[in-house]
Design a protein around this motif. Structure first.
Motif, PDB file in Angstrom:
ATOM      1  N   TYR A   1       0.713  -1.446   0.024  1.00 57.61           N
ATOM      2  CA  TYR A   1      -0.009  -0.086  -0.069  1.00 57.61           C
ATOM      3  C   TYR A   1       0.640   0.994   0.130  1.00 57.61           C
ATOM      4  CZ  TYR A   1      -3.621  -3.267   1.184  1.00 57.61           C
ATOM      5  OH  TYR A   1      -4.124  -4.665   0.967  1.00 57.61           O
ATOM      6  N   GLY A   2       1.807   0.740  -0.587  1.00 56.11           N
ATOM      7  CA  GLY A   2       2.662   2.367  -0.170  1.00 56.11           C
ATOM      8  C   GLY A   2       2.993   2.818   0.841  1.00 56.11           C
ATOM      9  N   ALA A   3       3.794   1.916   1.467  1.00 54.80           N
ATOM     10  CA  ALA A   3       4.641   2.866   3.104  1.00 54.80           C
ATOM     11  C   ALA A   3       5.120   1.479   3.586  1.00 54.80           C
ATOM     12  CB  ALA A   3       3.378   2.692   3.785  1.00 54.80           C
ATOM     13  N   PHE A   4       6.413   1.929   4.039  1.00 51.07           N
ATOM     14  CA  PHE A   4       7.053   0.901   5.355  1.00 51.07           C
ATOM     15  C   PHE A   4       6.807   1.306   6.821  1.00 51.07           C
ATOM     16  CE2 PHE A   4      10.169   2.017   1.668  1.00 51.07           C
ATOM     17  CZ  PHE A   4      10.274   0.616   1.435  1.00 51.07           C
ATOM     18  N   SER A   5       6.213  -0.077   7.586  1.00 53.67           N
ATOM     19  CA  SER A   5       6.102  -0.108   8.900  1.00 53.67           C
ATOM     20  C   SER A   5       7.072  -0.902   9.514  1.00 53.67           C
ATOM     21  CB  SER A   5       4.910   0.132   9.216  1.00 53.67           C
ATOM     22  OG  SER A   5       4.227   0.022  10.178  1.00 53.67           O
ATOM     23  N   PHE A   6       7.476   0.237  10.359  1.00 55.40           N
ATOM     24  CA  PHE A   6       9.116  -0.482  11.035  1.00 55.40           C
ATOM     25  C   PHE A   6       8.409  -0.350  13.182  1.00 55.40           C
ATOM     26  CE2 PHE A   6      10.931   1.244   7.753  1.00 55.40           C
ATOM     27  CZ  PHE A   6      11.672   0.106   6.780  1.00 55.40           C
ATOM     28  N   LYS A   7       8.542  -1.515  13.948  1.00 52.88           N
ATOM     29  CA  LYS A   7       8.552  -1.580  14.870  1.00 52.88           C
ATOM     30  C   LYS A   7       9.119  -2.280  15.410  1.00 52.88           C
ATOM     31  CE  LYS A   7       5.280  -2.246  18.886  1.00 52.88           C
ATOM     32  NZ  LYS A   7       4.015  -1.999  19.071  1.00 52.88           N
ATOM     33  N   HIS A   8      10.202  -1.430  16.280  1.00 54.93           N
ATOM     34  CA  HIS A   8      11.177  -2.510  17.208  1.00 54.93           C
ATOM     35  C   HIS A   8      12.481  -2.640  16.126  1.00 54.93           C
ATOM     36  CE1 HIS A   8       9.463  -1.311  20.489  1.00 54.93           C
ATOM     37  NE2 HIS A   8       8.505  -1.901  20.858  1.00 54.93           N
ATOM     38  N   LYS A   9      12.268  -1.401  14.959  1.00 54.43           N
ATOM     39  CA  LYS A   9      13.390  -2.256  13.981  1.00 54.43           C
ATOM     40  C   LYS A   9      14.818  -1.872  14.153  1.00 54.43           C
ATOM     41  CE  LYS A   9      10.802  -5.508  11.959  1.00 54.43           C
ATOM     42  NZ  LYS A   9      10.924  -6.921  11.910  1.00 54.43           N
TER      43      LYS A   9
ATOM     44  N   VAL B   1       6.670   4.906  10.385  1.00 57.64           N
ATOM     45  CA  VAL B   1       6.193   4.625   8.778  1.00 57.64           C
ATOM     46  C   VAL B   1       6.472   5.602   8.184  1.00 57.64           C
ATOM     47  CG1 VAL B   1       4.130   4.239   7.975  1.00 57.64           C
ATOM     48  CG2 VAL B   1       3.821   3.989  10.140  1.00 57.64           C
ATOM     49  N   LEU B   2       6.918   5.355   7.283  1.00 52.00           N
ATOM     50  CA  LEU B   2       7.780   6.150   5.885  1.00 52.00           C
ATOM     51  C   LEU B   2       6.761   5.786   4.948  1.00 52.00           C
ATOM     52  CD1 LEU B   2      11.518   5.250   6.654  1.00 52.00           C
ATOM     53  CD2 LEU B   2      10.238   7.305   6.899  1.00 52.00           C
ATOM     54  N   TYR B   3       6.611   6.671   4.166  1.00 57.47           N
ATOM     55  CA  TYR B   3       6.316   6.449   2.417  1.00 57.47           C
ATOM     56  C   TYR B   3       7.511   6.180   1.584  1.00 57.47           C
ATOM     57  CZ  TYR B   3       1.816   9.338   2.994  1.00 57.47           C
ATOM     58  OH  TYR B   3       0.727  10.405   3.179  1.00 57.47           O
ATOM     59  N   ARG B   4       6.598   5.195   0.176  1.00 57.54           N
ATOM     60  CA  ARG B   4       7.796   4.657  -0.372  1.00 57.54           C
ATOM     61  C   ARG B   4       8.193   4.972  -0.894  1.00 57.54           C
ATOM     62  NH1 ARG B   4       7.573  -1.306  -0.383  1.00 57.54           N
ATOM     63  NH2 ARG B   4       8.345  -1.852  -2.637  1.00 57.54           N
ATOM     64  N   ASN B   5       7.581   6.749  -1.696  1.00 58.88           N
ATOM     65  CA  ASN B   5       8.374   7.510  -2.657  1.00 58.88           C
ATOM     66  C   ASN B   5       8.839   8.634  -1.886  1.00 58.88           C
ATOM     67  OD1 ASN B   5       5.545   9.020  -1.679  1.00 58.88           O
ATOM     68  ND2 ASN B   5       4.538   9.475  -2.995  1.00 58.88           N
ATOM     69  N   GLN B   6       8.572   9.085  -0.622  1.00 57.89           N
ATOM     70  CA  GLN B   6       9.439  10.072  -0.252  1.00 57.89           C
ATOM     71  C   GLN B   6      11.019   9.667  -0.707  1.00 57.89           C
ATOM     72  OE1 GLN B   6       8.205   9.249   4.279  1.00 57.89           O
ATOM     73  NE2 GLN B   6       9.604  10.400   4.125  1.00 57.89           N
ATOM     74  N   PRO B   7      11.685  10.756  -1.115  1.00 57.22           N
ATOM     75  CA  PRO B   7      13.352  11.394  -1.428  1.00 57.22           C
ATOM     76  C   PRO B   7      14.016  10.750  -0.744  1.00 57.22           C
ATOM     77  CG  PRO B   7      12.268  13.157  -2.043  1.00 57.22           C
ATOM     78  CD  PRO B   7      10.930  11.991  -1.249  1.00 57.22           C
ATOM     79  N   ILE B   8      14.866   9.415  -1.083  1.00 62.00           N
ATOM     80  CA  ILE B   8      16.367   9.445   0.417  1.00 62.00           C
ATOM     81  C   ILE B   8      16.368  10.320   1.950  1.00 62.00           C
ATOM     82  CG2 ILE B   8      18.480   9.014  -1.056  1.00 62.00           C
ATOM     83  CD1 ILE B   8      17.006   6.590   1.643  1.00 62.00           C
ATOM     84  N   GLU B   9      16.739  11.887   1.164  1.00 64.33           N
ATOM     85  CA  GLU B   9      16.924  13.256   2.144  1.00 64.33           C
ATOM     86  C   GLU B   9      16.004  13.053   3.392  1.00 64.33           C
ATOM     87  OE1 GLU B   9      19.927  16.408   0.495  1.00 64.33           O
ATOM     88  OE2 GLU B   9      18.983  14.955  -1.324  1.00 64.33           O
ATOM     89  N   GLU B  10      15.307  13.081   2.563  1.00 61.55           N
ATOM     90  CA  GLU B  10      13.600  13.079   3.409  1.00 61.55           C
ATOM     91  C   GLU B  10      13.876  11.856   4.476  1.00 61.55           C
ATOM     92  OE1 GLU B  10       9.980  13.567   2.177  1.00 61.55           O
ATOM     93  OE2 GLU B  10      10.916  15.241   0.480  1.00 61.55           O
ATOM     94  N   VAL B  11      14.211  10.242   4.093  1.00 59.70           N
ATOM     95  CA  VAL B  11      14.465   9.325   5.211  1.00 59.70           C
ATOM     96  C   VAL B  11      15.441   9.757   6.217  1.00 59.70           C
ATOM     97  CG1 VAL B  11      14.531   7.340   5.501  1.00 59.70           C
ATOM     98  CG2 VAL B  11      12.868   8.344   3.415  1.00 59.70           C
TER      99      VAL B  11
END
Length: 386
Positions: A313-321, A353-363
Motif C-alpha cells: 500500500y505504498g508504505a514501510f512500517s517499522f516497530k522495534h526494528k 512509518v515511511l512513504y515509499r515514494n519519499q526522497p532518500i534525503e527526507e528519510v
C-alpha cells in the motif's frame, strides 16, 4: 480500487483532520525540505514537546467512531468489516501521526547532523520488471510503456494474462529488480504484487483439472488467490525452496529473500496450510509462520497484518526494528548500498512509518533526528552513516 485500499485512503483523511494546524505536514510536502528551512524542520522534528504533542493525538482516535465513518462512506461488506475493523484506526495513526514522527527516543536538545551530498543518484523505486518467455525472449516492462503479445498485455504497471485453460503448461518468469515493483494477474484471475528484488515462476495458463502451482523463486509477493470454486475445485499452491503454501481462496504475503534464512508467510484472510519437510501447520488470519531453512524449524505467531503488508500500500512500517534491518529493506527499494562507518548504529532500534515514494534525503532527515548519527554522506548510490 479494492475495499482495503479505500479503507487505507479514507483512514488517512480521517486521521489528517487531527492535524489541521499542520497542513501540509512536513512529509506530505517535500517543498518544506529546501536548504533554507532544513534546520528549522530538524529542530521541530527533534523537539520533545512537538513529538509528545503528536503522540498524544493517539488518545483522540475513537476507533469505533472512525470505523463507522469509513464503512458508511464505502459500504464495506460485513465479512470485510469483521476482518479489518481491528486495525483500521491503527492504520490511521500509523500513516498520518507516525509518518510525521519517526522515533526511537526523545532528545533533550536538537542535534544538528553534518550531511555531505556528493552526487545523489538514489531514487525511490518504480514499476519495472523483466519478463522471460518460454521461447527465451526477454521483455522489459516499465511504467509508461505498453506491451501486448498474444494472450498477455501490460500497461507498464500491471501484467495481465488472458483467462483460459490449457493442457500444456508453459512457464514464464517475472523478475523485479532492486528499486522496482510490479503487479501481475495470472490466467486464473489470481492477483500477485511483487516487491523489489523478487522473481516468480508461473504457468501462462493453468489446467483446470490439476492443482494451480506457482513458484516464488525469491523475494516477496502478496497473493490474492482466485477461489477454487471458480476452477473446478482445484487448489492453489505456492512453492519456495523447502516450503509449500496450499490455499483454497485467500490473501497472504510471503517474504523469502535470497540473503535471509527465514521464510515469513503472513495470512491476511482465509486459510492456508504451511508444509515443510518435517511438519505442517495451519495459519489463521493475523498469524505469521516463520520457517528457518537453515535449522528446518517452523514457528507461528500473531502479528500486526498492516505492518507486514504495508509495502503493498505504498508504505514501510517499522516497530522495534534495528537500523541495520531498516537499511536492508530500504536498500532493496532505493537500489542503494549502505555502509555503517559507526557500527554501533546498526543496533539502534526505531518505530515509524515511511512513504515509499519519499526522497532518500527526507528519510535520512527523519532517522537522524531521532538517533545518534553524527554525520552521513551520499555519494552516487551509496550512503555512509557515521
Amino acid at each position: 480500487m479494492t475495499n482495503f485500499n479505500k479503507i487505507i485512503t479514507l483512514s488517512k483523511q480521517l486521521a489528517s483532520s487531527l492535524l489541521k494546524e499542520e497542513k501540509p505536514t512536513v512529509l506530505q510536502n517535500s517543498d518544506f525540505f529546501n536548504d533554507i528551512e532544513k534546520k528549522n524542520i530538524h529542530k521541530r522534528l527533534t523537539s520533545e514537546s512537538e513529538i509528545k504533542k503528536r503522540l498524544s493525538l493517539k488518545n483522540k482516535i475513537d476507533k469505533k467512531a472512525d470505523w463507522e465513518k469509513v464503512k458508511n462512506r464505502i459500504g464495506v461488506e460485513p465479512s470485510v468489516r469483521k476482518l479489518y475493523w481491528k486495525y483500521i484506526a491503527a492504520a490511521s495513526v500509523l500513516i498520518i501521526v507516525t509518518l510525521t514522527v519517526f522515533t526511537n527516543k526523545f532528545n533533550d536538545e536538537p542535534q544538528f547532523v553534518e550531511s555531505v551530498i556528493v552526487n545523489n543518484q538514489i531514487e525511490p523505486g518504480v514499476e519495472k520488471a523483466t519478463l522471460l518467455l518460454e521461447s527465451g525472449e526477454i521483455i522489459v516492462l516499465e511504467k509508461g510503456k505498453s506491451f501486448q503479445k498474444q494472450n498477455l498485455t501490460s500497461d507498464g504497471e500491471v501484467l495481465i494474462y488472458n483467462n483460459k485453460s490449457s493442457h500444456k503448461l508453459v512457464y514464464n518468469y517475472l523478475t523485479i529488480p532492486r528499486g522496482g515493483q510490479f503487479q501481475l494477474t495470472l490466467s486464473d484471475g489470481t492477483k500477485v504484487w511483487l516487491n523489489s528484488e523478487s522473481q516468480l515462476k508461473y504457468p501462462v495458463s493453468f489446467n483446470d483439472s490439476e492443482t494451480r502451482q506457482v513458484e516464488l523463486v525469491y523475494g516477496e509477493a502478496y497473493f490474492d488467490v482466485s477461489p477454487s470454486t471458480k476452477h473446478k475445485g482445484t487448489s492453489f499452491k505456492v512453492y519456495h525452496n523447502k516450503q509449500e503454501v496450499e490455499v483454497l481462496g485467500t490473501e497472504f504475503n510471503i517474504k523469502a529473500y535470497k540473503d535471509e534464512n527465514n521464510i515469513y508467510t503472513t495470512l491476511v484472510e482465509g486459510k492456508v496450510a504451511i508444509n515443510t519437510e518435517n511438519e505442517s501447520k495451519i495459519l489463521k488470519p493475523d498469524e505469521q509462520s516463520n520457517y528457518n531453512t537453515h535449522l528446518n524449524t517452523l514457528q507461528l505467531k500473531e502479528v500486526n497484518v498492516f505492518r507486514e503488508v504495508a509495502w503493498k500500500y505504498g508504505a514501510f512500517s517499522f516497530k522495534h526494528k534495528s537500523l541495520k534491518e531498516i537499511m536492508k529493506v530500504l536498500s532493496r527499494w532505493y537500489d542503494m548500498e549502505v555502509i555503517f562507518e559507526n557500527q554501533e548504529l546498526e543496533d539502534v532500534t526505531f518505530n515509524g512509518v515511511l512513504y515509499r515514494n519519499q526522497p532518500i534525503e527526507e528519510v535520512l532527515l527523519l532517522i537522524k533526528s531521532s538517533s545518534s548519527i553524527s554525520a552521513y554522506e551520499i555519494n552516487n548510490k551509496t550512503i555512509l552513516l557515521k
